[in-house]
Design an enzyme around this catalytic site. Structure first.
Site, PDB file in Angstrom:
ATOM      1  N   CYS A 142       0.754  -1.172  -0.199  1.00 28.17           N
ATOM      2  CA  CYS A 142       0.029  -0.110  -0.125  1.00 28.17           C
ATOM      3  C   CYS A 142       0.890   1.151  -0.172  1.00 28.17           C
ATOM      4  O   CYS A 142       1.605   1.679  -0.953  1.00 28.17           O
ATOM      5  CB  CYS A 142      -1.037   0.089   1.069  1.00 28.17           C
ATOM      6  SG  CYS A 142      -2.391   0.973   1.075  1.00 28.17           S
ATOM      7  N   HIS A 180      -3.549  -5.788   1.313  1.00 32.31           N
ATOM      8  CA  HIS A 180      -2.942  -5.783   2.539  1.00 32.31           C
ATOM      9  C   HIS A 180      -2.798  -7.348   2.994  1.00 32.31           C
ATOM     10  O   HIS A 180      -3.551  -7.872   3.619  1.00 32.31           O
ATOM     11  CB  HIS A 180      -3.662  -5.128   3.754  1.00 32.31           C
ATOM     12  CG  HIS A 180      -3.349  -3.687   3.613  1.00 32.31           C
ATOM     13  ND1 HIS A 180      -2.197  -2.977   4.148  1.00 32.31           N
ATOM     14  CD2 HIS A 180      -4.164  -2.720   3.018  1.00 32.31           C
ATOM     15  CE1 HIS A 180      -2.316  -1.818   3.883  1.00 32.31           C
ATOM     16  NE2 HIS A 180      -3.451  -1.251   3.158  1.00 32.31           N
ATOM     17  N   GLU A 192      -0.972  -8.845   5.190  1.00 29.58           N
ATOM     18  CA  GLU A 192      -0.934  -8.871   6.679  1.00 29.58           C
ATOM     19  C   GLU A 192      -1.995  -8.780   7.369  1.00 29.58           C
ATOM     20  O   GLU A 192      -2.426  -9.232   8.410  1.00 29.58           O
ATOM     21  CB  GLU A 192       0.067  -7.731   7.175  1.00 29.58           C
ATOM     22  CG  GLU A 192      -0.428  -6.358   7.389  1.00 29.58           C
ATOM     23  CD  GLU A 192      -0.618  -5.473   5.974  1.00 29.58           C
ATOM     24  OE1 GLU A 192      -0.419  -6.147   4.884  1.00 29.58           O
ATOM     25  OE2 GLU A 192      -0.884  -4.081   6.085  1.00 29.58           O
TER      26      GLU A 192
END
Lengths: 232, 85
Positions: free
Chosen positions: A86, A203, A205
């Protein structure tokens, strides 16, 4: 094996990345404050998401000149694995480690939702745990993910296989209808020519544990570890 | 002291979602003749310098390095005010 998570003022996904590497992947990880000037003993770096320097001027434009960045560039140049997520992707673009630039989302809206991605190759340090052309679900959360580059650069990236993730439908259909932000060629993630630097808007994560609703992001980190252990 | 105006604009062919949205708004406000809107940035910089040629060179360097992104933007620098005090 040691991961480093670079923390800029305004990063806000640094702890998520740290958590996933430490608790989910169970590998050593350290934060690296952006004012550090050197890096040693790291095998992979993560530039996390967020709003470094408040996105002033352009996303990533000011973070790109943080004191740590020359060391990040040397690390990438030497073949070290660098993952920009990002805002981290936006910083890598501004730094010239990846080609192109980001424009405002075509809808002008900040978009926060899970999206489907197609894994274009599974022979890279970042995708070797996936199947080729596998469709996965990972969330996005950005206002400027409308990837742009000139036609010649796009052709070069296609020829070199640098486009790793594209937005698609659950069935893998890569049309504008399933493109959340207007990005060129449905691009969600690209690599540099050597394939050791990846920038991606989604994302991973945030999608590496079942408790968060899905774990398709897990395999990106697992691929990096696999690659670094020499079994990728 | 010198003052510079720097105009940062999107390159031709680069889509401008903000400009498109503003164009639609203008149409809704009955400004029917509007057929394109492009939005850029206007940056003012004050310099401790009296040498215009050197200042322009430095401002261009600033623009190339930080103020504009050459992948998507063009820029134009002009010196507008010279205070001789």
């Amino acid at each position: 094996m040691r991961f480093g998570v670079v923390v800029f003022p305004g990063s806000n996904c640094d702890r998520d990345c740290y958590h996933v590497i430490k608790e989910v992947m169970e590998e050593p990880v350290e934060y690296i404050w952006h004012k550090e000037k050197s890096l040693s003993g790291f095998d992979a770096l993560i530039l996390p998401g967020g709003f470094s320097y408040g996105d002033y001027l352009r996303t990533g434009a000011i973070a790109r000149f943080s004191p740590i960045m020359p060391a990040v560039m040397d690390f990438a140049q030497a073949g070290g694995l660098v993952l920009g997520i990002c805002n981290g992707f936006q910083i890598l673009l501004e730094a010239g480690l990846l080609p192109g630039a980001m424009l405002r989302n075509s809808s002008l809206k900040f978009i926060c939702q899970p999206v489907f991605l197609k894994i274009q190759r599974n022979d890279t340090p970042f995708s070797n745990k996936f199947k080729s052309m596998q469709v996965v679900k990972i969330p996005i959360a950005h206002g400027e993910g409308n990837y742009y580059c000139d036609p010649r650069t796009l052709q070069e990236m296609k020829d070199n296989g640098q486009i790793l993730f594209t937005y698609c439908s659950a069935d893998g259909e890569e049309t504008m209808e399933y493109n959340p932000n207007g990005s060129l060629a449905n691009i969600a993630g690209i690599m540099n020519g050597k394939g050791n630097v990846l920038g991606m808007m989604p994302h991973p994560e945030r999608y590496s544990e079942d408790i968060l609703g899905g774990r398709d992001g897990f395999n990106i980190f697992a691929s990096m570890i696999n690659w670094l252990k020499g079994v990728g | 002291m010198l003052k510079a105006n720097i105009y940062v604009t999107l390159k031709n062919g680069v889509l401008d979602p903000q400009g498109e949205a503003v164009k639609k708004s203008l149409k809704i406000l009955d400004f029917g003749q509007v057929n394109q809107v492009r939005i850029g940035k206007f940056i003012e910089v004050w310099l401790e310098s009296r040498d215009q040629a050197a200042a322009i060179k430095e401002l261009e360097e600033m623009s190339d390095k930080l103020l504009a992104n050459p992948v998507i933007e063009d820029y134009r620098v002009e010196i507008v005010e010279v205070n001789q005090s």
